[in-house]
Every structure is written in C-alpha cells, then in structure tokens.
Scaffold this active site. Structure first.
Site, PDB file in Angstrom:
ATOM      1  CG  ASP A   1      19.995  -1.897   0.190  1.00 33.42           C
ATOM      2  OD1 ASP A   1      21.019  -1.203   0.090  1.00 33.42           O
ATOM      3  OD2 ASP A   1      19.041  -1.801  -0.595  1.00 33.42           O
TER       4      ASP A   1
ATOM      5  CB  ALA B   1      -0.925   0.006   1.221  1.00 27.67           C
TER       6      ALA B   1
END
Length: 368
Positions: A233, A165
């Site tokens: 990351d 979303a």
C-alpha cells in the site's frame, strides 16, 4: 508514561491531556483546514493524542490479533491496519539502518480516562458506547470501515495501540507528498503500466528527478523495506523539501505490513527487479543480516522485546523476514549475472562508510 527514543532523542509522553480525530477524519467532516493535510483521506480510525508537555502522537488501535493473517480474498486497499505492524516497521527500519520511520511504540491506553474524559471533540464523544460484553468501544467517520460494526473496544477500558511521534509541523519542516512511480491500481481489476511492462524502469529513469538524483535508489530501498514487511500500500512517499532532490524518503504509514507471513508478494520488489540497481551500503547491510550471527529474525526478535506490548510479531512473521531477505539477495545476484556488478551496485559518495560500520551499528542496537 510513553517513551519514544531514537538516535539520542527522547520523547517523554505523559498521560494525554487531549485527544481528537486525526486531520484525515476532520477533513471528511469539513472541520479542518484541508490545505494543511498531506493526504486528506483515510479508511481507518486513528486518533491524535496530545500530551501535557505539548508533544503529539498518532494513535492506531488494535484491530487484529497477532496470529490472524489477512484473508486471501482481501485487496490490499481494504486490508486492516495493524498497530503491531507500525511498531515492528519502526524496529526493522532501524535494523536496516534506514532510520526513516518516525519513532513508534506500543502502549495500553485507557479509552475512558485518556480519550473519552479528556477530549473536547463532541463528535468523538458521541461515538463511544458500551458493548454487550460491557467493553467501552468507539468508532469514527471515514469512507469505508468506520462504522459501529468496525468499532474498537477496550477490555473493558484498556486498548492496545501504536503511538507514532508526529513529524514537525509543515510550517517548520515543509515536505512533499509524491506519487510512487510503482503505484498500484486502486480498482478491482485495473493494472498499472509497471505491472505489464517489464521495461518500465527505462521510462522512469528518463523522468525528473529519477534521471539524475539518488531518488530512484531511495525508491528501491523503500521497495526492499516494503517487501520485507509485505506492504503493498505504498501509493505515495514523503520527503522534506529542505534537502532537495537527494533527500531521504520518509517511510510513513506501515500499518498494512505484516499481514500474511505465508505469502511473499514479489511484485513489491519490482523497482529492484526491473531497475537492477541497489546501493552498496544497503546490499552490504542485507548481506550482514543474512549471516548466522546477525540473522535478521534474531535481531528483530531481540529488538522487539524492548516494547511494552511484546511479543509484537508471531514467530512465522519473524521467520518470513529471513526467507524474504534471501529472495532479495537472489534478485540482486540475478541482476549482477545479467548486467555486471558495476552496473547494479551503486556507490553513493555521500554514504561512504567503513566496511564494518553496519556490524557496529547492529551491535549497538543489540546492546540496547
């Protein structure tokens, strides 16, 4: 129809009526307002799907089979992005009671009917092709891995992917993108200060806003989350400006998690091991998930069964969560032995809760 549900909100997503490159790819093509982009970069194909009820979701396609591990010679910044990692990260985030990952589900998308035939982006249309195996494929424009040899393909039309979303627009909910103090070097041989200086946290604690707010404790929460999923990351974090310095961090972009179940990257835990601080609420929740009746792998396994693309994680990845949880608790124990419980375990008045609240929340999740 895709359903994204979290904390009483239901996002009903009918079949898409529009698809387009993400803002990252558009920035590289010079086709968008780059001032509105939080991180105008990107190395993997991802698409924005807009639905007939005007909802939007970020679609990340399947790039790896679930039983494939990241090759040992891969640097973290060239690793594949995995759709199942995005899905699993959302479930883990709820289980940890952080609730900082946008609702994410797995879905099968018909790349012909729901992307090619509905997109108005001529460049996107032009990168579709039929492979020698008669599968419909497409690729994109990006700096590193968006070439025909890195195309994603349906089977022959259906393609797995994660749907996340969208956050509210920047106009409605302004947010900051802040460099992670424990950012990694994105060069082949570089080292950051935190990697060579064991007292690095002492420096961080003297810098605003880490010197007075709960921001550092939130960074440590994020490091615990990233260690569990194996995500190296996390170069930036985002937060809504409305809540000021003590606002929560948004755990976005988790697709490089769950790459290797056979290795535990201890450097991800550096914020915890170097600062020796943890929220009491977080610690209590982790201790609960180490109990046999609330074992983290079992709770995750149950939660992931709810997704349409189940199984999301292989068994070795689930068991790795239990092993990594023990490493986190051992790290905290070592900190307490070295510095004392009062110095290590931080009680946040804003997060005071009943002792059994974590158990109650987990029971609700397990009950569906």
């Amino acid at each position: 129809m895709a359903i994204l549900q979290e904390q009483g909100w239901t996002f009903s997503l009918p079949f898409s009526s529009f698809s387009d490159y993400s803002q990252d790819e558009k920035a590289l093509l010079g086709a968008c307002d780059c001032t509105q982009i939080v991180k105008p970069s990107g190395v993997h194909l991802k698409l924005v799907l807009r639905f007939s009820d005007f909802g939007k979701a970020m679609f990340k396609p399947m790039r790896q089979q679930r039983d494939e591990e990241t090759p040992a010679d891969f640097f973290y910044f060239i690793d594949f992005q995995r759709h199942n990692a995005e899905i699993a990260a959302f479930h883990l985030d709820r289980i940890l009671d952080f609730r900082r990952v946008p609702p994410t589900v797995g879905r099968l998308v018909n790349v012909t009917k729901e992307i090619l035939e509905v997109t108005k982006n001529e460049i996107l249309q032009s990168v579709f092709f039929v492979s020698p195996a008669s599968n419909v494929c497409f690729f994109a424009k990006c700096p590193y891995m968006c070439k025909t040899e890195y195309a994603v393909c349906g089977n022959p039309h259906l393609l797995e992917g994660s749907l996340s979303a969208f956050l509210p627009s920047l106009n409605l909910a302004p947010r900051l993108s802040v460099p992670n103090p424990w950012i990694r070097s994105y060069s082949l041989a570089g080292k950051e200060e935190w990697e060579v200086n064991p007292l690095y946290c002492d420096t961080v604690k003297q810098i605003y806003p880490y010197n007075s707010s709960s921001r550092l404790l939130n960074i440590i929460d994020m490091a615990i989350f990233d260690f569990l999923i194996g995500n190296m990351d996390r170069h930036h974090y985002e937060m809504f400006t409305k809540f000021g310095d003590d606002g929560f961090l948004i755990h976005l972009d988790n697709a490089r998690g769950f790459g290797r179940h056979s290795q535990d990257e201890l450097s991800i835990l550096s914020p915890l091991s170097q600062c020796c601080r943890i929220k009491k609420k977080t610690l209590l929740h982790l201790q609960l998930l180490a109990r046999a009746d609330y074992r983290l792998s079992d709770v995750m396994r149950e939660s992931l069964l709810e997704d349409q693309l189940s199984p999301i994680l292989t068994e070795p990845h689930l068991l790795a969560l239990d092993r990594r949880l023990q490493i986190i608790l051992q790290t905290v124990e070592g900190c307490v032995e070295a510095h004392g419980e009062q110095s290590v375990i931080a009680t946040d008045p804003a997060e005071q809760s009943a002792p059994d609240s974590s158990q109650a929340n987990l029971d609700k999740l397990r009950a569906g």
